[in-house]
Design an enzyme around this catalytic site. Structure first.
Site, PDB file in Angstrom:
ATOM      1  N   PHE A  10       0.826  -1.207   0.000  1.00  0.00           N
ATOM      2  CA  PHE A  10       0.000   0.000   0.000  1.00  0.00           C
ATOM      3  C   PHE A  10       0.859   1.257   0.000  1.00  0.00           C
ATOM      4  CE2 PHE A  10      -3.304  -2.856   1.586  1.00  0.00           C
ATOM      5  CZ  PHE A  10      -4.464  -2.324   1.026  1.00  0.00           C
ATOM      6  N   ASP A  11       0.538   2.165  -0.908  1.00  0.00           N
ATOM      7  CA  ASP A  11       1.063   3.525  -0.803  1.00  0.00           C
ATOM      8  C   ASP A  11       0.458   4.142   0.455  1.00  0.00           C
ATOM      9  OD1 ASP A  11       2.123   6.111  -1.570  1.00  0.00           O
ATOM     10  OD2 ASP A  11       0.090   6.606  -2.208  1.00  0.00           O
ATOM     11  N   ALA A  12       1.103   5.165   0.993  1.00  0.00           N
ATOM     12  CA  ALA A  12       0.594   5.807   2.205  1.00  0.00           C
ATOM     13  C   ALA A  12      -0.263   7.030   1.882  1.00  0.00           C
ATOM     14  CB  ALA A  12       1.752   6.192   3.127  1.00  0.00           C
TER      15      ALA A  12
END
Length: 228
Positions: A10-12
């Site tokens: 996951f990107d933040a």
């Protein structure tokens, strides 16, 4: 829920964490601290400068330190304001790190997914700031690992960044990995070049640009469950 994938990357910012809200709050605090008024016009100018610098960072043209040490200098020079940009950045960065704002439903989704998948955070940015925000939201306790570009010495979408991430995940297989992120140029292009499936989180319904083609596109985080 079928188990096609094992590792979810996951990107933040603007995928799990509400960076826009965090940034607006931190900028407001910093401008007030220095006796300045943040207008919509100034915010728009800052966004243009900051976005351009981070894009150059993604492209490998400048390093992270150049981004954070020049963005406010360029802004105040453009505005003709006599403000110590280094002092401003030094105040702004901790304020940014204190921004514990989540995309609605993000934490609940991660908690559910963590029961069947191994979750990881893959993010560009300042390490101390990202760790602070992920800790404040509780996401750090849910994921198996956090990979910040500053720690790895390379950044999304560079292949070197993904190679390091893959090398640090136990028993990693590209066939069973999926990256989820809001940025076509960083998350989706980077994931595609690295040889893994990609999921573009596109809540605004933006059109595709260039030759970047995500494996999946979702408009809500909850829609990820339909893919998995």
């Amino acid at each position: 829920m079928t188990q096609r994938y094992k590792n979810l990357l996951f990107d933040a910012d603007n995928t799990l964490l509400d960076f826009k809200k965090t940034e607006a709050h931190a900028l407001k605090l910093a401008f007030k601290h220095f006796g300045l008024h943040l207008t919509p016009e100034i915010k728009a100018l800052y966004d243009e400068i900051n976005h351009g610098l981070w894009q150059d960072f993604e492209d490998g043209l400048i390093d992270k330190d150049t981004v954070v040490t020049t963005r406010f200098h360029l802004l105040f020079t453009e505005l003709g304001l006599d403000v110590n940009s280094h002092a401003f950045e030094a105040y702004y960065q901790p304020a940014l790190g204190a921004g514990a704002f989540l995309i609605p439903g993000a934490k609940a989704l991660c908690e559910r997914l963590a029961e069947a998948f191994d979750l990881y955070i893959v993010t560009n940015g300042v390490s101390a700031t990202q760790y602070s925000r992920l800790s404040a939201t509780g996401l750090d306790a849910i994921v198996k690992g956090i990979f910040v570009s500053e720690d790895l010495g390379s950044q999304k979408p560079q292949r070197a960044y993904f190679d390091q991430v893959f090398g640090r995940i136990p028993n990693f297989s590209k066939d069973s990995a999926l990256i989820i992120g809001d940025s076509l140029s960083s998350d989706i292009a980077g994931g595609s070049r690295a040889g893994i499936d990609t999921c573009w989180y596109n809540p605004q319904g933006l059109p595709l640009s260039g030759n970047i083609q995500p494996t999946y596109t979702i408009n809500t985080l909850k829609a990820l469950l339909d893919i998995l």
